[in-house]
Enzyme design. Sequence first.
Site, PDB file in Angstrom:
ATOM      1  N   HIS A 153      89.938 146.737   1.265  1.00  0.00           N
ATOM      2  CA  HIS A 153      88.528 146.341   1.186  1.00  0.00           C
ATOM      3  C   HIS A 153      87.652 147.084   2.203  1.00  0.00           C
ATOM      4  O   HIS A 153      86.432 147.052   2.116  1.00  0.00           O
ATOM      5  CB  HIS A 153      88.365 144.821   1.327  1.00  0.00           C
ATOM      6  N   ASP A 183      95.897 144.439  -0.584  1.00  0.00           N
ATOM      7  CA  ASP A 183      94.773 144.758   0.303  1.00  0.00           C
ATOM      8  C   ASP A 183      95.173 145.805   1.346  1.00  0.00           C
ATOM      9  O   ASP A 183      94.822 145.699   2.526  1.00  0.00           O
ATOM     10  CB  ASP A 183      94.232 143.506   0.981  1.00  0.00           C
ATOM     11  N   SER A 296      89.014 144.298  10.469  1.00  0.00           N
ATOM     12  CA  SER A 296      89.821 144.554   9.274  1.00  0.00           C
ATOM     13  C   SER A 296      90.488 145.918   9.339  1.00  0.00           C
ATOM     14  O   SER A 296      89.841 146.937   9.608  1.00  0.00           O
ATOM     15  CB  SER A 296      88.947 144.497   8.015  1.00  0.00           C
TER      16      SER A 296
END
Length: 355
Positions: A153, A183, A296
């Site tokens: 993402h 992911d 992230s």
Amino acid sequence: MTENLRPSGAHSTDQDPNPYASPYAYDGTAHTGTAYAGTEGGYPPPPPYAPTSRRRAKRPVALLAAVALAAGVIGGGTATLVGQLNGGGSETTGSGGAVNGTTVSQSSKGTVSGVAEAVSPAIVEIGAASSAGKSTGSGVVITGDGEIVTNNHVISGAQQIQVTLSTGRTYTADVVGTDPDKDLALIKLRNASGLKTATLGDSSQVKVGDQVVAIGSPEGLTGTVTSGIVSALDRDVTVAKDDSGSSGQGQGQGGQGGSGQWPFEFGGQQFNGDTGEETTTYKALQTDASLNPGNSGGALINMDGEIIGINSAMYAPSSSASGSGSAAGSVGLGFAIPVNTLKADLDTLRAGDGS
């Protein structure tokens, strides 16, 4: 009377039962300045205990020598021990007395500062630009020529990817492969070599309560270090697969031109905005190390300096209702993809089969 004559100072023999008796007659009267009776020019008897005194003198000398030798051995051993404990003294560093040294990095092992110093050079900041805007995430360098692992993402839908090393040097990167279901994504820097790499650990050995360190670029603050513990294992976490709607590019520094919301769903509830129509769920490590938008793709690290997870999501109440367009900060519930999931997926990512 038979005279037993011998030189003065001669030692006695077994045939001389009374070696100290005078060979000259003595009548018991005092004589001053005159020879003793018995012969003209006679000599006085020798001191009665002189030979015994000479024999005994040898024993204290020998005893003192032995004590001095023993003291030297004990003293030397003590000096060696103190030298080893103090780590000093040139006399203790010769053969048989070498002191085992330790490096600063080794002594820092198991500390947050030691882990940060060792691993930070292998953590990068990723800037992904697309038609929807620009976002910031993190990544982990796994090869010296620039292979970097991050979240899908973070780079999903990106038209250009810029990577900044801990040294401040910037590279352009290309997407090698992605796996939206997990992911995960693999990108590679152009014309890079000799990079500091991270060591991938074993997430199956992770236990609740283990101390961990998180490194990333929350809100664009490159190289930020936080610490905490592993607070749970195998949490089901749901995130968006791509940049459709409010997902993907909305994470990071407010997602300029995007929704400004970091998609995350946990326990059937949605936080920081809608996760979009396409989502994926995976088992994650839960940590109370502070994670914020921009973490992230960064690293969750054990105290041996090994990567045990890729930080991917956080729990935070949504602030979208207020219209601020920014994600709320960490409340101590962060989630990371176990590193064993990444290791099992690396060949697929390198082949680009999951793209």
